[in-house]
Design a protein around this motif. Structure first.
Motif, PDB file in Angstrom:
ATOM      1  N   LEU A  10       4.199 -10.255  -4.364  1.00  0.00           N
ATOM      2  CA  LEU A  10       4.215 -11.113  -5.546  1.00  0.00           C
ATOM      3  C   LEU A  10       5.612 -11.014  -6.154  1.00  0.00           C
ATOM      4  O   LEU A  10       6.019  -9.939  -6.607  1.00  0.00           O
ATOM      5  CB  LEU A  10       3.153 -10.670  -6.546  1.00  0.00           C
ATOM      6  N   VAL A  11       6.355 -12.116  -6.153  1.00  0.00           N
ATOM      7  CA  VAL A  11       7.764 -12.120  -6.557  1.00  0.00           C
ATOM      8  C   VAL A  11       7.924 -12.890  -7.860  1.00  0.00           C
ATOM      9  O   VAL A  11       7.468 -14.033  -7.981  1.00  0.00           O
ATOM     10  CB  VAL A  11       8.638 -12.752  -5.459  1.00  0.00           C
ATOM     11  N   SER A  12       8.602 -12.260  -8.833  1.00  0.00           N
ATOM     12  CA  SER A  12       8.812 -12.903 -10.125  1.00  0.00           C
ATOM     13  C   SER A  12      10.034 -13.811 -10.083  1.00  0.00           C
ATOM     14  O   SER A  12      10.825 -13.786  -9.129  1.00  0.00           O
ATOM     15  CB  SER A  12       9.003 -11.843 -11.213  1.00  0.00           C
ATOM     16  N   ARG A  69      14.931  -9.799  -9.129  1.00  0.00           N
ATOM     17  CA  ARG A  69      13.512 -10.165  -9.200  1.00  0.00           C
ATOM     18  C   ARG A  69      12.640  -8.910  -9.130  1.00  0.00           C
ATOM     19  O   ARG A  69      12.951  -7.979  -8.386  1.00  0.00           O
ATOM     20  CB  ARG A  69      13.130 -11.097  -8.046  1.00  0.00           C
ATOM     21  N   THR A  70      11.556  -8.906  -9.889  1.00  0.00           N
ATOM     22  CA  THR A  70      10.564  -7.836  -9.783  1.00  0.00           C
ATOM     23  C   THR A  70       9.551  -8.228  -8.718  1.00  0.00           C
ATOM     24  O   THR A  70       9.041  -9.347  -8.716  1.00  0.00           O
ATOM     25  CB  THR A  70       9.845  -7.618 -11.124  1.00  0.00           C
ATOM     26  N   VAL A  71       9.276  -7.308  -7.805  1.00  0.00           N
ATOM     27  CA  VAL A  71       8.373  -7.580  -6.688  1.00  0.00           C
ATOM     28  C   VAL A  71       7.221  -6.574  -6.710  1.00  0.00           C
ATOM     29  O   VAL A  71       7.447  -5.369  -6.827  1.00  0.00           O
ATOM     30  CB  VAL A  71       9.104  -7.487  -5.335  1.00  0.00           C
ATOM     31  N   LEU A  72       6.005  -7.077  -6.613  1.00  0.00           N
ATOM     32  CA  LEU A  72       4.836  -6.236  -6.408  1.00  0.00           C
ATOM     33  C   LEU A  72       4.480  -6.282  -4.929  1.00  0.00           C
ATOM     34  O   LEU A  72       4.227  -7.367  -4.385  1.00  0.00           O
ATOM     35  CB  LEU A  72       3.657  -6.714  -7.253  1.00  0.00           C
ATOM     36  N   ASP A  73       4.505  -5.124  -4.294  1.00  0.00           N
ATOM     37  CA  ASP A  73       4.193  -5.009  -2.865  1.00  0.00           C
ATOM     38  C   ASP A  73       2.805  -4.377  -2.762  1.00  0.00           C
ATOM     39  O   ASP A  73       2.634  -3.174  -2.980  1.00  0.00           O
ATOM     40  CB  ASP A  73       5.247  -4.133  -2.187  1.00  0.00           C
ATOM     41  N   TRP A  74       1.813  -5.199  -2.453  1.00  0.00           N
ATOM     42  CA  TRP A  74       0.404  -4.784  -2.527  1.00  0.00           C
ATOM     43  C   TRP A  74      -0.143  -4.580  -1.112  1.00  0.00           C
ATOM     44  O   TRP A  74      -0.249  -5.511  -0.340  1.00  0.00           O
ATOM     45  CB  TRP A  74      -0.377  -5.853  -3.272  1.00  0.00           C
ATOM     46  N   PHE A  75      -0.475  -3.319  -0.790  1.00  0.00           N
ATOM     47  CA  PHE A  75      -1.011  -2.961   0.516  1.00  0.00           C
ATOM     48  C   PHE A  75      -2.521  -2.724   0.419  1.00  0.00           C
ATOM     49  O   PHE A  75      -3.001  -2.113  -0.539  1.00  0.00           O
ATOM     50  CB  PHE A  75      -0.383  -1.667   1.042  1.00  0.00           C
ATOM     51  N   VAL A  76      -3.243  -3.153   1.424  1.00  0.00           N
ATOM     52  CA  VAL A  76      -4.614  -2.699   1.661  1.00  0.00           C
ATOM     53  C   VAL A  76      -4.586  -1.977   3.000  1.00  0.00           C
ATOM     54  O   VAL A  76      -4.383  -2.592   4.052  1.00  0.00           O
ATOM     55  CB  VAL A  76      -5.619  -3.861   1.692  1.00  0.00           C
ATOM     56  N   LEU A  77      -4.733  -0.656   2.952  1.00  0.00           N
ATOM     57  CA  LEU A  77      -4.718   0.169   4.159  1.00  0.00           C
ATOM     58  C   LEU A  77      -6.150   0.424   4.611  1.00  0.00           C
ATOM     59  O   LEU A  77      -7.049   0.572   3.780  1.00  0.00           O
ATOM     60  CB  LEU A  77      -4.025   1.503   3.886  1.00  0.00           C
ATOM     61  N   PRO A 128      -4.536  12.548   1.812  1.00  0.00           N
ATOM     62  CA  PRO A 128      -5.421  12.221   2.933  1.00  0.00           C
ATOM     63  C   PRO A 128      -5.945  10.796   2.824  1.00  0.00           C
ATOM     64  O   PRO A 128      -6.152  10.276   1.726  1.00  0.00           O
ATOM     65  CB  PRO A 128      -6.559  13.245   2.789  1.00  0.00           C
ATOM     66  N   LEU A 129      -6.147  10.171   3.972  1.00  0.00           N
ATOM     67  CA  LEU A 129      -6.674   8.806   4.047  1.00  0.00           C
ATOM     68  C   LEU A 129      -8.037   8.860   4.735  1.00  0.00           C
ATOM     69  O   LEU A 129      -8.127   8.943   5.964  1.00  0.00           O
ATOM     70  CB  LEU A 129      -5.711   7.898   4.819  1.00  0.00           C
ATOM     71  N   SER A 130      -9.086   8.831   3.943  1.00  0.00           N
ATOM     72  CA  SER A 130     -10.439   8.931   4.483  1.00  0.00           C
ATOM     73  C   SER A 130     -10.861   7.609   5.114  1.00  0.00           C
ATOM     74  O   SER A 130     -10.240   6.567   4.869  1.00  0.00           O
ATOM     75  CB  SER A 130     -11.415   9.326   3.373  1.00  0.00           C
ATOM     76  N   PRO A 131     -11.907   7.588   5.924  1.00  0.00           N
ATOM     77  CA  PRO A 131     -12.371   6.343   6.535  1.00  0.00           C
ATOM     78  C   PRO A 131     -12.660   5.259   5.482  1.00  0.00           C
ATOM     79  O   PRO A 131     -13.188   5.552   4.413  1.00  0.00           O
ATOM     80  CB  PRO A 131     -13.652   6.769   7.268  1.00  0.00           C
ATOM     81  N   GLY A 132     -12.282   4.028   5.807  1.00  0.00           N
ATOM     82  CA  GLY A 132     -12.468   2.926   4.866  1.00  0.00           C
ATOM     83  C   GLY A 132     -11.151   2.384   4.377  1.00  0.00           C
ATOM     84  O   GLY A 132     -10.083   2.684   4.919  1.00  0.00           O
ATOM     85  N   ASP A 133     -11.221   1.568   3.332  1.00  0.00           N
ATOM     86  CA  ASP A 133     -10.033   0.899   2.786  1.00  0.00           C
ATOM     87  C   ASP A 133      -9.483   1.618   1.566  1.00  0.00           C
ATOM     88  O   ASP A 133     -10.234   2.195   0.789  1.00  0.00           O
ATOM     89  CB  ASP A 133     -10.367  -0.548   2.388  1.00  0.00           C
ATOM     90  N   LYS A 134      -8.162   1.580   1.417  1.00  0.00           N
ATOM     91  CA  LYS A 134      -7.472   2.125   0.262  1.00  0.00           C
ATOM     92  C   LYS A 134      -6.406   1.119  -0.178  1.00  0.00           C
ATOM     93  O   LYS A 134      -5.781   0.474   0.662  1.00  0.00           O
ATOM     94  CB  LYS A 134      -6.791   3.465   0.586  1.00  0.00           C
ATOM     95  N   GLU A 135      -6.178   1.008  -1.481  1.00  0.00           N
ATOM     96  CA  GLU A 135      -5.175   0.079  -2.004  1.00  0.00           C
ATOM     97  C   GLU A 135      -3.976   0.847  -2.558  1.00  0.00           C
ATOM     98  O   GLU A 135      -4.119   1.878  -3.178  1.00  0.00           O
ATOM     99  CB  GLU A 135      -5.777  -0.809  -3.097  1.00  0.00           C
ATOM    100  N   LEU A 136      -2.799   0.302  -2.272  1.00  0.00           N
ATOM    101  CA  LEU A 136      -1.539   0.865  -2.758  1.00  0.00           C
ATOM    102  C   LEU A 136      -0.698  -0.275  -3.284  1.00  0.00           C
ATOM    103  O   LEU A 136      -0.444  -1.248  -2.570  1.00  0.00           O
ATOM    104  CB  LEU A 136      -0.810   1.582  -1.623  1.00  0.00           C
ATOM    105  N   MET A 137      -0.253  -0.173  -4.546  1.00  0.00           N
ATOM    106  CA  MET A 137       0.566  -1.222  -5.133  1.00  0.00           C
ATOM    107  C   MET A 137       1.885  -0.615  -5.608  1.00  0.00           C
ATOM    108  O   MET A 137       1.920   0.261  -6.468  1.00  0.00           O
ATOM    109  CB  MET A 137      -0.145  -1.898  -6.308  1.00  0.00           C
ATOM    110  N   LEU A 138       2.975  -1.118  -5.021  1.00  0.00           N
ATOM    111  CA  LEU A 138       4.309  -0.645  -5.362  1.00  0.00           C
ATOM    112  C   LEU A 138       5.051  -1.717  -6.143  1.00  0.00           C
ATOM    113  O   LEU A 138       4.767  -2.898  -6.041  1.00  0.00           O
ATOM    114  CB  LEU A 138       5.100  -0.307  -4.095  1.00  0.00           C
ATOM    115  N   GLN A 139       6.056  -1.276  -6.908  1.00  0.00           N
ATOM    116  CA  GLN A 139       6.884  -2.206  -7.674  1.00  0.00           C
ATOM    117  C   GLN A 139       8.334  -1.910  -7.394  1.00  0.00           C
ATOM    118  O   GLN A 139       8.748  -0.754  -7.435  1.00  0.00           O
ATOM    119  CB  GLN A 139       6.597  -2.067  -9.163  1.00  0.00           C
TER     120      GLN A 139
END
Length: 213
Positions: free
Chosen positions: A128-130, A138-146, A202-213
């Motif tokens: 997401l780029v401002s 520009r401010t950028v939100l880098d949104w991961f779904v791992l 640790p990354l357990s089974p399933g989905d995890k969200e990470l949002m960087l700026q």
């Protein structure tokens, strides 16, 4: 005569007060080759997460078949969830129901064995780029779904290599965790090295969200 009558009325109200308490029950389970096996003898903690007060409320030890039970007076302004520590890692349940008339009695807390080579993939990545500011930045939100599609929790092999990592855009500056409420990792779990980010949690089974700026 007045005191005994008052006592009888008070005692008559006790069952109703007890019935108004919230109840949560379930089992601690471990995934093994597509099956779920009970995990007994480990502590299960009930947590309260509120705007002003948060922390452990009660602790029980799961029985031989992994079963546990809590009875508590719920704060309607707070959320409640369970955790169980297995192999040195804390595993959390989704928020549990607190309506006394509809007790949450089928909660399953899933724990897992660990591996430093369990696969972790980027399920989705959104940028997401401002609009540019006065300096052209520009401010950028880098949104991961791992996603960890397997049965083992991915852990770091050592203190140098994280449990997972990826490259960042080459022009990125001052990268940091964007919003603690939108990410399932704490700032302490992230390490930024030049053009990359590493996760040491640790990354357990399933989905995890990470949002960087």
């Amino acid at each position: 005569m007045i005191a005994p009558r008052f006592a009888l009325v008070f005692l008559a109200l006790l069952p109703a007060a007890a019935a108004a308490q919230s109840r949560v029950a379930g089992r601690v389970m471990r995934i093994d080759r597509g099956d779920t096996l009970p995990v007994g003898g480990i502590a299960v903690v009930l947590h309260r997460v509120g705007a002003r007060v948060q922390g452990p409320v009660d602790t029980v030890v799961a029985g031989r078949t992994g079963r546990f039970f809590f009875r508590f007076s719920a704060d309607t302004s707070a959320a409640y969830l369970l955790s169980a520590r297995y192999g040195g890692i804390e595993y959390f349940s989704p928020p549990v129901a607190t309506n006394p008339s509809r007790p949450d009695t089928a909660v399953v807390v899933i724990v897992a064995d660990t591996s430093s080579v369990a696969p972790v993939q980027i399920k989705q990545r959104t940028l997401l780029v401002s609009a540019p500011d006065e300096s052209g930045t520009r401010t950028v939100l880098d949104w991961f779904v791992l996603t960890n599609p397997g049965e083992l929790t991915r852990v770091a092999a050592d203190t140098v290599r994280g449990a997972w990592g990826t490259l960042l855009p080459p022009e990125a500056q001052n990268v940091e965790l964007a919003d603690n409420r939108m990410s399932q990792f704490s700032p302490d779990a992230l390490v930024f090295r030049q053009d990359s980010v590493l996760i040491f949690a640790p990354l357990s089974p399933g989905d995890k969200e990470l949002m960087l700026q």
